[in-house]
Scaffold this motif. Sequence first.
Motif, PDB file in Angstrom:
ATOM      1  N   CYS A 105       0.924  -1.328   0.041  1.00  0.00           N
ATOM      2  CA  CYS A 105      -0.076   0.018  -0.043  1.00  0.00           C
ATOM      3  C   CYS A 105       0.943   1.059  -0.185  1.00  0.00           C
ATOM      4  N   ASN A 106       0.492   1.947  -0.889  1.00  0.00           N
ATOM      5  CA  ASN A 106       0.949   3.410  -1.023  1.00  0.00           C
ATOM      6  C   ASN A 106      -0.043   4.535  -1.215  1.00  0.00           C
ATOM      7  N   LYS A 107      -0.611   4.743   0.150  1.00  0.00           N
ATOM      8  CA  LYS A 107      -1.763   5.621   0.011  1.00  0.00           C
ATOM      9  C   LYS A 107      -1.732   6.952  -0.683  1.00  0.00           C
ATOM     10  N   ASN A 108      -0.371   7.647  -0.126  1.00  0.00           N
ATOM     11  CA  ASN A 108      -0.376   8.971  -0.646  1.00  0.00           C
ATOM     12  C   ASN A 108      -0.045   8.889  -2.250  1.00  0.00           C
ATOM     13  N   ARG A 109       0.431   7.850  -2.827  1.00  0.00           N
ATOM     14  CA  ARG A 109       0.625   7.869  -4.358  1.00  0.00           C
ATOM     15  C   ARG A 109      -0.612   7.145  -4.866  1.00  0.00           C
ATOM     16  N   ARG A 110      -1.583   6.783  -4.155  1.00  0.00           N
ATOM     17  CA  ARG A 110      -2.935   6.341  -4.762  1.00  0.00           C
ATOM     18  C   ARG A 110      -2.822   4.913  -5.491  1.00  0.00           C
ATOM     19  N   CYS A 111      -2.128   4.084  -4.901  1.00  0.00           N
ATOM     20  CA  CYS A 111      -1.558   2.802  -5.495  1.00  0.00           C
ATOM     21  C   CYS A 111      -1.072   1.773  -4.702  1.00  0.00           C
ATOM     22  N   PHE A 112      -1.114   0.684  -5.358  1.00  0.00           N
ATOM     23  CA  PHE A 112      -0.756  -0.435  -4.688  1.00  0.00           C
ATOM     24  C   PHE A 112       0.274  -1.154  -5.483  1.00  0.00           C
ATOM     25  N   PHE A 113       1.506  -1.352  -4.943  1.00  0.00           N
ATOM     26  CA  PHE A 113       2.729  -1.697  -5.784  1.00  0.00           C
ATOM     27  C   PHE A 113       2.862  -3.313  -5.337  1.00  0.00           C
ATOM     28  N   PRO A 121      -8.299   4.804  -5.893  1.00  0.00           N
ATOM     29  CA  PRO A 121      -9.298   3.822  -6.005  1.00  0.00           C
ATOM     30  C   PRO A 121     -10.300   3.917  -7.266  1.00  0.00           C
ATOM     31  N   GLN A 122      -9.622   3.815  -8.447  1.00  0.00           N
ATOM     32  CA  GLN A 122     -10.321   3.791  -9.710  1.00  0.00           C
ATOM     33  C   GLN A 122     -10.999   2.422  -9.987  1.00  0.00           C
ATOM     34  N   ILE A 123     -12.123   2.428  -9.517  1.00  0.00           N
ATOM     35  CA  ILE A 123     -13.022   1.272  -9.633  1.00  0.00           C
ATOM     36  C   ILE A 123     -13.905   1.028 -10.807  1.00  0.00           C
ATOM     37  N   PHE A 124     -13.684  -0.118 -11.389  1.00  0.00           N
ATOM     38  CA  PHE A 124     -14.656  -0.425 -12.763  1.00  0.00           C
ATOM     39  C   PHE A 124     -15.586  -1.272 -12.298  1.00  0.00           C
ATOM     40  N   CYS A 132      -5.740  -1.705   2.107  1.00  0.00           N
ATOM     41  CA  CYS A 132      -5.346  -0.585   1.427  1.00  0.00           C
ATOM     42  C   CYS A 132      -6.572   0.097   0.876  1.00  0.00           C
ATOM     43  N   LEU A 133      -7.386  -0.450   0.098  1.00  0.00           N
ATOM     44  CA  LEU A 133      -8.214   0.154  -0.598  1.00  0.00           C
ATOM     45  C   LEU A 133      -9.425   0.730   0.432  1.00  0.00           C
ATOM     46  N   ALA A 134      -9.544   0.077   1.704  1.00  0.00           N
ATOM     47  CA  ALA A 134     -10.545   0.531   2.810  1.00  0.00           C
ATOM     48  C   ALA A 134     -10.336   1.856   3.081  1.00  0.00           C
ATOM     49  N   GLY A 135      -9.142   2.351   3.009  1.00  0.00           N
ATOM     50  CA  GLY A 135      -8.458   3.497   3.487  1.00  0.00           C
ATOM     51  C   GLY A 135      -9.017   4.844   2.450  1.00  0.00           C
ATOM     52  N   PHE A 136      -9.709   4.169   1.258  1.00  0.00           N
ATOM     53  CA  PHE A 136     -10.262   5.226   0.308  1.00  0.00           C
ATOM     54  C   PHE A 136     -11.820   5.071   0.634  1.00  0.00           C
ATOM     55  N   LYS A 137     -12.313   4.895   1.733  1.00  0.00           N
ATOM     56  CA  LYS A 137     -13.600   4.426   1.628  1.00  0.00           C
ATOM     57  C   LYS A 137     -14.642   5.659   1.223  1.00  0.00           C
ATOM     58  N   ASP A 138     -14.113   7.001   1.480  1.00  0.00           N
ATOM     59  CA  ASP A 138     -14.899   8.151   1.113  1.00  0.00           C
ATOM     60  C   ASP A 138     -14.915   8.535  -0.357  1.00  0.00           C
ATOM     61  N   ASP A 139     -13.986   7.602  -1.259  1.00  0.00           N
ATOM     62  CA  ASP A 139     -13.905   7.815  -2.736  1.00  0.00           C
ATOM     63  C   ASP A 139     -14.731   6.716  -3.238  1.00  0.00           C
ATOM     64  N   ILE A 140     -15.200   5.753  -2.478  1.00  0.00           N
ATOM     65  CA  ILE A 140     -16.056   4.611  -3.202  1.00  0.00           C
ATOM     66  C   ILE A 140     -17.415   4.623  -3.059  1.00  0.00           C
TER      67      ILE A 140
END
Length: 140
Positions: A56-64, A82-85, A118-126
């Motif tokens: 998790c790299n939350k500040n970069r908005r990615c998971f490496f 959190p670019q969800i499709f 990691c994705l759960a840290g973006f709850k407000d964006d989902i």
Amino acid sequence: MPNPGDVFVYKQYVFEDGSQRDKWFIVLNTSDSEKPCIVLKTTSNGNHYQGCAKGCNKNRRCFFAPNSWQTCFSVDTYIQLPQIFQFSTVNLLKDGFAGRIEFKQPLTSDCIAQLKTCLAGFKDDISPLHWALIFKTQNA
């Protein structure tokens, strides 16, 4: 039916700008004919993700996911958050039978668990719908 951690390549995927190329996706939920398949897209282009650590790299908005960790990728891969499709499972199956989708080796259970955390840290964006489908078995 696709399951969390499944990895697939959508051949000649059509992007919003009309361009087409093969694109890799990571499945986040268990889907069926009624529930859509929720996915994240990936990139091997690390230009925007320089200096990312594994995971998790939350500040970069990615998971490496370096290829030394996840053998489903032949190159270092960045899962874009959190670019969800959302895909219709029926359409995925049709495109799979037509040869447009190829399933690869899935992520390890450890990796998909870390990715979801990691994705759960973006709850407000989902969206609430996507959140419910992704985290339905977790108390999140």
